[in-house]
Design a protein around this motif. Structure first.
Motif, PDB file in Angstrom:
ATOM      1  N   THR A  36       0.079   1.203   0.525  1.00 20.93           N
ATOM      2  CA  THR A  36      -0.870   0.676   1.317  1.00 20.93           C
ATOM      3  C   THR A  36      -1.919   1.080   1.231  1.00 20.93           C
ATOM      4  O   THR A  36      -3.067   0.650   2.300  1.00 20.93           O
ATOM      5  CB  THR A  36      -0.165   0.765   3.092  1.00 20.93           C
ATOM      6  N   ILE A  37      -2.214   2.805   1.214  1.00 23.71           N
ATOM      7  CA  ILE A  37      -3.936   3.220   0.919  1.00 23.71           C
ATOM      8  C   ILE A  37      -4.362   2.387   0.840  1.00 23.71           C
ATOM      9  O   ILE A  37      -6.045   2.074   2.085  1.00 23.71           O
ATOM     10  CB  ILE A  37      -3.921   4.348   1.193  1.00 23.71           C
ATOM     11  N   ALA A  38      -4.743   1.109  -0.071  1.00 24.80           N
ATOM     12  CA  ALA A  38      -5.874   0.256  -0.136  1.00 24.80           C
ATOM     13  C   ALA A  38      -6.286  -0.530   0.273  1.00 24.80           C
ATOM     14  O   ALA A  38      -7.320  -0.742   0.635  1.00 24.80           O
ATOM     15  CB  ALA A  38      -4.758  -0.271  -1.561  1.00 24.80           C
ATOM     16  N   LYS A  39      -4.861  -0.965   1.148  1.00 21.43           N
ATOM     17  CA  LYS A  39      -5.102  -1.317   2.542  1.00 21.43           C
ATOM     18  C   LYS A  39      -5.915  -1.579   3.618  1.00 21.43           C
ATOM     19  O   LYS A  39      -5.758  -1.373   4.550  1.00 21.43           O
ATOM     20  CB  LYS A  39      -3.597  -2.584   3.109  1.00 21.43           C
ATOM     21  N   GLY A  40      -6.624  -0.042   3.535  1.00 17.53           N
ATOM     22  CA  GLY A  40      -7.053   0.588   4.781  1.00 17.53           C
ATOM     23  C   GLY A  40      -5.694   1.529   5.150  1.00 17.53           C
ATOM     24  O   GLY A  40      -6.088   1.834   6.380  1.00 17.53           O
ATOM     25  N   ILE A  41      -4.902   1.336   4.966  1.00 16.77           N
ATOM     26  CA  ILE A  41      -3.643   1.956   6.189  1.00 16.77           C
ATOM     27  C   ILE A  41      -3.544   3.414   5.615  1.00 16.77           C
ATOM     28  O   ILE A  41      -3.161   3.587   4.058  1.00 16.77           O
ATOM     29  CB  ILE A  41      -2.290   0.983   6.485  1.00 16.77           C
ATOM     30  N   ALA A  42      -3.767   4.836   6.147  1.00 12.58           N
ATOM     31  CA  ALA A  42      -3.089   5.954   5.891  1.00 12.58           C
ATOM     32  C   ALA A  42      -1.580   6.075   5.514  1.00 12.58           C
ATOM     33  O   ALA A  42      -0.772   5.959   6.847  1.00 12.58           O
ATOM     34  CB  ALA A  42      -4.134   6.813   6.245  1.00 12.58           C
ATOM     35  N   GLY A  43      -0.982   7.228   5.220  1.00  8.26           N
ATOM     36  CA  GLY A  43       0.026   7.303   4.815  1.00  8.26           C
ATOM     37  C   GLY A  43       0.980   7.831   4.132  1.00  8.26           C
ATOM     38  O   GLY A  43       0.042   8.086   3.025  1.00  8.26           O
ATOM     39  N   TYR A  44       2.240   8.482   3.783  1.00  6.26           N
ATOM     40  CA  TYR A  44       2.974   9.089   2.443  1.00  6.26           C
ATOM     41  C   TYR A  44       4.334   8.788   2.441  1.00  6.26           C
ATOM     42  O   TYR A  44       4.616   7.888   3.104  1.00  6.26           O
ATOM     43  CB  TYR A  44       3.250  10.157   2.666  1.00  6.26           C
ATOM     44  N   TRP A  45       4.887   8.633   1.132  1.00  7.32           N
ATOM     45  CA  TRP A  45       5.759   8.161   0.751  1.00  7.32           C
ATOM     46  C   TRP A  45       5.893  10.042   0.207  1.00  7.32           C
ATOM     47  O   TRP A  45       6.178  10.389  -0.253  1.00  7.32           O
ATOM     48  CB  TRP A  45       5.758   7.684   0.013  1.00  7.32           C
ATOM     49  N   MET A  46       7.669  10.066   1.160  1.00  7.68           N
ATOM     50  CA  MET A  46       8.104  11.643   1.273  1.00  7.68           C
ATOM     51  C   MET A  46       9.352  11.114   0.413  1.00  7.68           C
ATOM     52  O   MET A  46      10.693  10.915   0.709  1.00  7.68           O
ATOM     53  CB  MET A  46       8.636  11.852   3.173  1.00  7.68           C
ATOM     54  N   ILE A  54      11.902   8.372   0.013  1.00  8.09           N
ATOM     55  CA  ILE A  54      13.345   7.977   1.162  1.00  8.09           C
ATOM     56  C   ILE A  54      12.731   7.967   2.625  1.00  8.09           C
ATOM     57  O   ILE A  54      12.963   7.090   3.029  1.00  8.09           O
ATOM     58  CB  ILE A  54      13.843   9.473   1.238  1.00  8.09           C
ATOM     59  N   VAL A  55      11.410   8.295   3.282  1.00  8.49           N
ATOM     60  CA  VAL A  55      10.785   8.621   4.602  1.00  8.49           C
ATOM     61  C   VAL A  55       9.634   7.368   4.052  1.00  8.49           C
ATOM     62  O   VAL A  55       8.426   8.927   3.156  1.00  8.49           O
ATOM     63  CB  VAL A  55      11.328   9.552   5.311  1.00  8.49           C
ATOM     64  N   HIS A  56       9.099   6.452   4.313  1.00  5.67           N
ATOM     65  CA  HIS A  56       7.593   6.467   4.369  1.00  5.67           C
ATOM     66  C   HIS A  56       6.530   6.343   6.188  1.00  5.67           C
ATOM     67  O   HIS A  56       8.023   6.460   6.661  1.00  5.67           O
ATOM     68  CB  HIS A  56       7.536   5.060   4.277  1.00  5.67           C
ATOM     69  N   LEU A  57       6.313   7.270   5.342  1.00  3.16           N
ATOM     70  CA  LEU A  57       4.999   7.779   7.002  1.00  3.16           C
ATOM     71  C   LEU A  57       3.568   6.920   7.287  1.00  3.16           C
ATOM     72  O   LEU A  57       2.774   6.869   5.839  1.00  3.16           O
ATOM     73  CB  LEU A  57       4.915   8.886   6.871  1.00  3.16           C
ATOM     74  N   VAL A  58       3.529   6.043   8.142  1.00  2.00           N
ATOM     75  CA  VAL A  58       2.483   5.019   8.412  1.00  2.00           C
ATOM     76  C   VAL A  58       1.776   5.990   9.279  1.00  2.00           C
ATOM     77  O   VAL A  58       2.274   5.978  10.664  1.00  2.00           O
ATOM     78  CB  VAL A  58       3.026   3.994   8.597  1.00  2.00           C
ATOM     79  N   ASP A  59       0.486   6.125   9.345  1.00  3.50           N
ATOM     80  CA  ASP A  59      -0.678   6.391  10.488  1.00  3.50           C
ATOM     81  C   ASP A  59      -0.890   5.205  10.972  1.00  3.50           C
ATOM     82  O   ASP A  59      -1.905   4.252  10.506  1.00  3.50           O
ATOM     83  CB  ASP A  59      -1.680   7.203   9.819  1.00  3.50           C
TER      84      ASP A  59
END
Length: 133
Positions: A36-46, A54-59
């Protein structure tokens, strides 16, 4: 349609780096890019050792308007916790204690199960299950 298991848990956060660091240090997960970073949303997939996210993190602060009503750290009143099947009970407890994290241990000898309960930086309750460990 049969359900085959839980795919992932999504966590909204206002402190992406601290949350990702928590899941790396405590659960041994590895951060990877979140598509989703390509859409301007920061985050990681853990990801676990097998590469499963297992865990998706979304700022949530990088998604104006999308998550404005959500406040990490506030009770959701719906999701109490999520549980993970784990191994390495003694090592995990030692590491959590070394990090100085508040936690609770439960033992269920009749079930052959040990559990560790703790809370992530966003007030998400975690249940770590160690069957036969």
């Amino acid at each position: 349609m049969p359900v085959n298991g839980v795919d992932h848990v999504n966590i909204l956060t206002d402190d992406l780096e601290a949350t990702a660091s928590f899941y790396e240090r405590v659960l041994g997960l590895t951060r990877s890019d979140n598509p989703t970073i390509a859409k301007g949303i920061a985050g990681y997939w853990m990801r676990d050792a097998a590469g499963h996210a297992i865990v998706h993190l979304v700022d949530r602060t990088t998604a104006p308007g999308r998550y404005d009503e959500y406040r990490p750290g506030q009770p959701t009143n719906a999701l109490h916790h999520f549980a993970l099947r784990c191994s390495g009970f003694a090592e995990t407890v030692a590491m959590i204690e070394q990090l100085g994290l508040a936690h609770r241990v439960m033992e269920h000898p009749g079930l052959g199960l040990r559990q560790v309960f703790l809370v992530d930086p966003n007030a998400v309750n975690l249940e770590l299950n160690f069957p036969g460990d």
